[in-house]
Scaffold this motif. Structure first.
Motif, PDB file in Angstrom:
ATOM      1  N   ARG A  11       0.816  -1.220   0.000  1.00 18.44           N
ATOM      2  CA  ARG A  11       0.000   0.000   0.000  1.00 18.44           C
ATOM      3  C   ARG A  11       0.848   1.267   0.000  1.00 18.44           C
ATOM      4  O   ARG A  11       0.300   2.373   0.058  1.00 18.44           O
ATOM      5  CB  ARG A  11      -0.925  -0.005   1.220  1.00 18.44           C
ATOM      6  CG  ARG A  11      -1.921  -1.161   1.213  1.00 18.44           C
ATOM      7  CD  ARG A  11      -2.755  -1.186   2.467  1.00 18.44           C
ATOM      8  NE  ARG A  11      -3.691  -2.309   2.469  1.00 18.44           N
ATOM      9  CZ  ARG A  11      -4.512  -2.606   3.470  1.00 18.44           C
ATOM     10  NH1 ARG A  11      -4.524  -1.837   4.561  1.00 18.44           N
ATOM     11  NH2 ARG A  11      -5.324  -3.643   3.399  1.00 18.44           N
ATOM     12  N   ASP A  12       2.151   1.104  -0.066  1.00 26.64           N
ATOM     13  CA  ASP A  12       3.052   2.249  -0.100  1.00 26.64           C
ATOM     14  C   ASP A  12       3.218   2.680  -1.557  1.00 26.64           C
ATOM     15  O   ASP A  12       3.811   1.971  -2.372  1.00 26.64           O
ATOM     16  CB  ASP A  12       4.399   1.865   0.505  1.00 26.64           C
ATOM     17  CG  ASP A  12       5.326   3.067   0.666  1.00 26.64           C
ATOM     18  OD1 ASP A  12       5.579   3.746  -0.348  1.00 26.64           O
ATOM     19  OD2 ASP A  12       5.786   3.331   1.791  1.00 26.64           O
ATOM     20  N   THR A  13       2.704   3.872  -1.887  1.00 30.52           N
ATOM     21  CA  THR A  13       2.659   4.314  -3.275  1.00 30.52           C
ATOM     22  C   THR A  13       4.040   4.425  -3.894  1.00 30.52           C
ATOM     23  O   THR A  13       4.282   3.922  -4.994  1.00 30.52           O
ATOM     24  CB  THR A  13       1.942   5.675  -3.368  1.00 30.52           C
ATOM     25  OG1 THR A  13       0.649   5.554  -2.780  1.00 30.52           O
ATOM     26  CG2 THR A  13       1.809   6.114  -4.816  1.00 30.52           C
ATOM     27  N   GLU A  14       4.955   5.087  -3.199  1.00 30.25           N
ATOM     28  CA  GLU A  14       6.282   5.299  -3.776  1.00 30.25           C
ATOM     29  C   GLU A  14       7.040   3.988  -3.912  1.00 30.25           C
ATOM     30  O   GLU A  14       7.703   3.738  -4.923  1.00 30.25           O
ATOM     31  CB  GLU A  14       7.075   6.287  -2.923  1.00 30.25           C
ATOM     32  CG  GLU A  14       8.410   6.673  -3.532  1.00 30.25           C
ATOM     33  CD  GLU A  14       9.120   7.751  -2.738  1.00 30.25           C
ATOM     34  OE1 GLU A  14      10.293   8.027  -3.049  1.00 30.25           O
ATOM     35  OE2 GLU A  14       8.502   8.315  -1.806  1.00 30.25           O
ATOM     36  N   TYR A  15       6.934   3.141  -2.903  1.00 28.43           N
ATOM     37  CA  TYR A  15       7.625   1.847  -2.962  1.00 28.43           C
ATOM     38  C   TYR A  15       7.099   1.018  -4.123  1.00 28.43           C
ATOM     39  O   TYR A  15       7.864   0.419  -4.890  1.00 28.43           O
ATOM     40  CB  TYR A  15       7.439   1.106  -1.635  1.00 28.43           C
ATOM     41  CG  TYR A  15       8.124  -0.250  -1.596  1.00 28.43           C
ATOM     42  CD1 TYR A  15       9.486  -0.344  -1.324  1.00 28.43           C
ATOM     43  CD2 TYR A  15       7.403  -1.412  -1.834  1.00 28.43           C
ATOM     44  CE1 TYR A  15      10.116  -1.582  -1.293  1.00 28.43           C
ATOM     45  CE2 TYR A  15       8.022  -2.651  -1.810  1.00 28.43           C
ATOM     46  CZ  TYR A  15       9.385  -2.725  -1.540  1.00 28.43           C
ATOM     47  OH  TYR A  15      10.011  -3.952  -1.522  1.00 28.43           O
ATOM     48  N   GLN A  16       5.770   0.983  -4.277  1.00 24.19           N
ATOM     49  CA  GLN A  16       5.187   0.208  -5.369  1.00 24.19           C
ATOM     50  C   GLN A  16       5.556   0.776  -6.732  1.00 24.19           C
ATOM     51  O   GLN A  16       5.715   0.034  -7.705  1.00 24.19           O
ATOM     52  CB  GLN A  16       3.670   0.143  -5.210  1.00 24.19           C
ATOM     53  CG  GLN A  16       3.199  -0.806  -4.122  1.00 24.19           C
ATOM     54  CD  GLN A  16       3.639  -2.242  -4.377  1.00 24.19           C
ATOM     55  OE1 GLN A  16       3.406  -2.799  -5.454  1.00 24.19           O
ATOM     56  NE2 GLN A  16       4.289  -2.845  -3.388  1.00 24.19           N
TER      57      GLN A  16
END
Length: 829
Positions: free
Chosen positions: A383-388
């Motif tokens: 759910r982590d936008t930047e990580y994904q």
């Protein structure tokens, strides 16, 4: 994919028709809600991409049959051109017509008809090019069958559509039917809009709807519809001044009888567009990951990478009361929050370099924040936008280089797999290659076979809590994929559980049946070898016996308790392994479980089974047979209600002893932190009756040599691998007589003769060697002997005494003699 430029995200909503509560289907089950039917049909729309079509993004099902559709959106449309009340130049009219026909032709190739063409649904991007919106509404609603409003707008509907009226079937149990409207209905609608653009205003706007429809139907007896419409609206002079090619186009579009009206494809081939078509490059669909064509990624790095983070304004929709009729408003969804979140992402992150296989290529090493995110629980990382963003971009590049980058895909998958590319990543991990679509198309999926009846019974019970798989479209795809597997594997049969195995692959590849079939076909031989034979009893019994040995290896206390109360794996574990746990866990947890499973070999499911028992260990040890039966009868609900992913394979600490049945691979012993699976180890086949007499699993001589780091034909050796505490990781116990041990033994082993090891009560007789064995309790102990039966009885005694990680050297000391690694002690002087 195409450049989005000034594209935004838009959302529109509508209600599906409510079904009567007192009607059931032919199978006796409640009817599938129309909203779920629509959700299933919608999925194919996400896979349709063309420069002239607004890309569908997703659909969400809410309460009371409400559906919300998210799609590519632009603020400007043909409606805005008409509001200017100025005639459009003939050249611009031909350009708009050509681009609309391009989109319609591509839709028709996918058996889609727009049926809702109107000026506000023909959007214009920043360069003025056409983008058709809401082109999937007619398809997703079952050709108007699943909603209470008509699809289309009276002023633009073709005469045959008006004459037919709004047809709705009273049979709620019928399956999807063919479309009552063909591609030619959109040609009429296009003709009306083009005429409006030519004259600079809308037609029939001040006339009652019934009068409009009557006027259109009365055109049946008219030879020149274009002239009649022009006279009716007082614009005959404007019409007659139009270039001949524009007049010809309008007359062809406004042909009353559909039998003589051209299709979009037919109009595009007309000489009317000879000059316009020269300005456009023919559309070529990008090659898929699995195809017979050579693939290449046309990567163009923009001059200014900062353009990725350019911000724009925020739009809000008008608040209105909505009824169950169609509200045609599309609300623009703000992307400001997402852009603010990603504004500090370097442009280079969109083009990661793929280094050599020896280096770490995980983007989590690029900066401190990503490194911190990589250590968070998996459910948070997803759910982590930047990580994904970093993970998706990286996997996308790696997958485009598959199979050349297969090893790096496997390496990155050990960290985690982005949900968005999980389907393709699984296919890569399973080694799927080639033109899978051609292979799938060549399979006869239509001719009735005896298995059809069982498939029809199983599908309505397979993961039907999931909206997508419970839809009629999901059932249809289930039948096709399962039948394709049965037909193409004549040596195997359909067993209940195959539908559960199919479910994860179908869910992840809903719009690519061929890939779902290819993944399942690669998965079964690897993890369920011979499980689907007509007589699979021998294979299953062998599998369950090895599983019992795994339980004894990891947790002898639990193994002893379960054996004492008679709660053997035959009573609970068959559905686990026959369905690879898809019968136990819901889909969203299966995805995480299989992310790990696919990194291991055919033995890894044993470790997953042991991990499940470890989760339930305290309850199992505290209960008897009846209570354990009740617990496992409700096991799916038990795991479904857990708020976190229930399996932690690392709970099977120390070593992961991966034991395989004799018909597949070898027994292997690996560190708990190392999931890479060695290959090439050999072992002798074991008869099932002999295997059942052994409590502990076997280890091959090759693995023992590797773990002890023995080397050299002269018996020289390197130090045995040790733990962090400095003690050796395993102990070899030689149970032969003292004389045989003296004639040659494995370096570092201890001698505890079988004949004098245990008292009549089963306790170890105390001596220097047994004291050393007790000090090794908790580490791996390999029992070596001349006779396998003696070694099996010796290990059974140790398991009874609560010794974990006990195993037998496969083949005994005789397997070590040809290696030249046995050590003979020097004579005492």
């Amino acid at each position: 994919m195409f450049p989005l430029k000034d594209a935004q995200l838009g959302a529109f909503t509508f209600f599906a028709s409510a079904l009567p509560h007192d009607v059931c289907g032919s199978n006796g089950l409640p009817l599938t809600p129309n909203s779920i039917r629509i959700l299933g049909r919608f999925q194919i729309l996400k896979a349709i991409s063309h420069p002239r079509l607004c890309q569908y993004v997703d659909i969400s099902r809410g309460k009371h049959e409400r559906l919300v559709v998210v799609t590519e959106h632009y603020e400007r449309s043909l409606e805005d051109l008409l509001k200017e009340r100025k005639p459009i130049s003939p050249g611009r009219v031909l350009q708009i017509a050509f681009e609309v026909l391009e989109g319609l032709e591509y839709m028709n190739k996918h058996r889609l008809v727009h049926r809702a063409l109107a000026p506000h649904n023909i959007l214009l991007d920043c360069e003025g090019h056409v983008k058709l919106a809401k082109f999937g509404l007619y398809h997703m609603t079952g050709y108007n069958a699943d909603v209470d409003f008509p699809i289309g707008y009276p002023s633009y509907l073709a005469p045959e559509v008006i004459a037919q009226g709004m047809v709705k079937s009273a049979d709620h149990t019928q399956s999807d039917r063919s479309s009552p409207s063909g591609p030619k209905v959109d040609v009429w609608s296009l003709g009306v809009m083009l005429f409006e653009l030519c004259v600079g205003r809308k037609l029939l706007q001040n006339v009652d709807i019934s009068e409009r429809l009557k006027f259109i139907l009365n055109l049946d007896c008219v030879d020149d519809i274009l002239t009649v419409i022009s006279e009716e609206h007082g614009c005959l002079e404007i019409t007659m001044d139009l270039p001949k090619d524009v007049q010809t186009l309008l007359r062809k579009c406004l042909t009353f009888h559909p039998s003589t009206r051209p299709t979009p494809a037919g109009l595009l081939q007309d000489n009317l567009f000879s000059e316009v078509s020269a300005l456009y490059k023919p559309f070529r669909k990008p090659d898929g990951l699995f195809s017979s064509s050579l693939r290449c990624a046309d990567l163009i790095i923009p001059e200014d990478l900062r353009t990725f983070c350019k911000e724009d304004g925020e739009s809000f929709g008008q608040v209105r009361d909505r009824s169950f009729l169609l509200d045609d408003t599309t609300l623009t969804l703000s992307l400001c929050q997402l852009k603010n979140r990603l504004k500090d992402v370097a442009g280079e992150a969109f083009y990661p370099l793929l280094e050599d296989e020896q280096s770490t290529i995980s983007p989590s090493n690029s900066n401190h924040e990503l490194t911190a995110a990589a250590t968070l629980p998996l459910i948070i990382r997803e759910r982590d936008t930047e990580y994904q963003l970093h993970r998706i971009v990286l996997f996308d590049r790696l997958l485009k280089a598959y199979p050349y980058k297969k090893n790096q895909i496997w390496k990155e998958a050990r960290a985690d797999i982005p949900p968005l590319v999980r389907g393709l990543t699984w296919a890569a991990l399973l080694g799927v290659e080639g033109d899978i679509q051609a292979k799938y198309d060549a399979i006869d999926k239509d001719t009735p076979i005896p298995t059809d009846r069982q498939i029809e019974v199983d599908i309505p019970r397979c993961h039907q809590y999931d909206e997508l798989l419970s839809s009629p479209e999901g059932h249809r795809k289930f039948r096709r994929v399962l039948k394709a597997w049965v037909v193409s594997h004549q040596d195997l049969v359909y067993w209940q559980g195959l539908d559960s195995l199919c479910a994860p692959f179908l869910y992840l590849n809903f719009n690519h049946e061929a890939l779902a079939y290819a993944c399942m076909s690669a998965f079964i031989p690897k993890y369920l070898y011979n499980f689907f034979l007509k007589d699979n009893s021998h294979v299953i019994q062998e599998y369950l016996t090895v599983f019992s040995q795994m339980i004894a290896f990891h947790d002898p206390e639990l193994s002893n308790h379960l054996n004492e109360i008679g709660f053997i794996p035959d009573l609970y574990a068959i559905p686990w392994f026959l369905t690879m746990f898809t019968h136990v866990f819901p889909l969203h947890k299966i995805f995480h479980l299989w992310d790990t499973l696919l990194l291991g070999n055919s033995s890894f499911p044993f470790c997953i089974g042991v991990a499940i028992l470890q989760q339930l260990r305290d309850r199992l040890l505290a209960n008897g047979f009846n209570e354990c039966i009740l617990l496992f009868s409700d096991l799916p609900a038990f795991f479904k209600n857990m708020c976190v992913f229930p399996l932690d394979v690392s709970q099977v600490d120390g070593y992961l002893f991966l034991g395989s049945v004799s018909s597949t691979a070898s027994v292997e012993l690996l560190d708990d932190n190392e999931l890479s699976i060695k290959s090439g180890s050999s072992r002798e086949s074991i008869r099932l009756n002999e295997l059942k007499t052994e409590v502990s699993p076997r280890i091959s001589a090759e693995d023992l040599i590797d773990l002890c780091e023995l080397s050299g034909p002269t018996g020289s050796k390197m130090p045995t691998k040790k733990t962090k505490s400095g003690k050796p990781k395993l102990l070899v116990v030689d149970i032969r007589s003292i004389e045989e041990f003296a004639r040659g033994h494995i370096s570092g082993s201890i001698n505890i003769p079988y004949s004098s090891a245990f008292s009549p009560d089963g306790d170890l007789i105390q001596c220097a060697s047994t004291s050393l064995l007790q000090s090794f309790k908790g580490r791996v102990v390999v029992v070596v002997g001349n006779v396998v039966r003696n070694a099996a009885e010796f290990t059974a005694h140790l398991v009874k005494l609560g010794y974990p990680r006990i195993c037998i050297l496969d083949g005994g000391i005789n397997k070590m003699k040809p290696t030249g690694l046995l050590m003979v002690p020097s004579p005492q002087i």
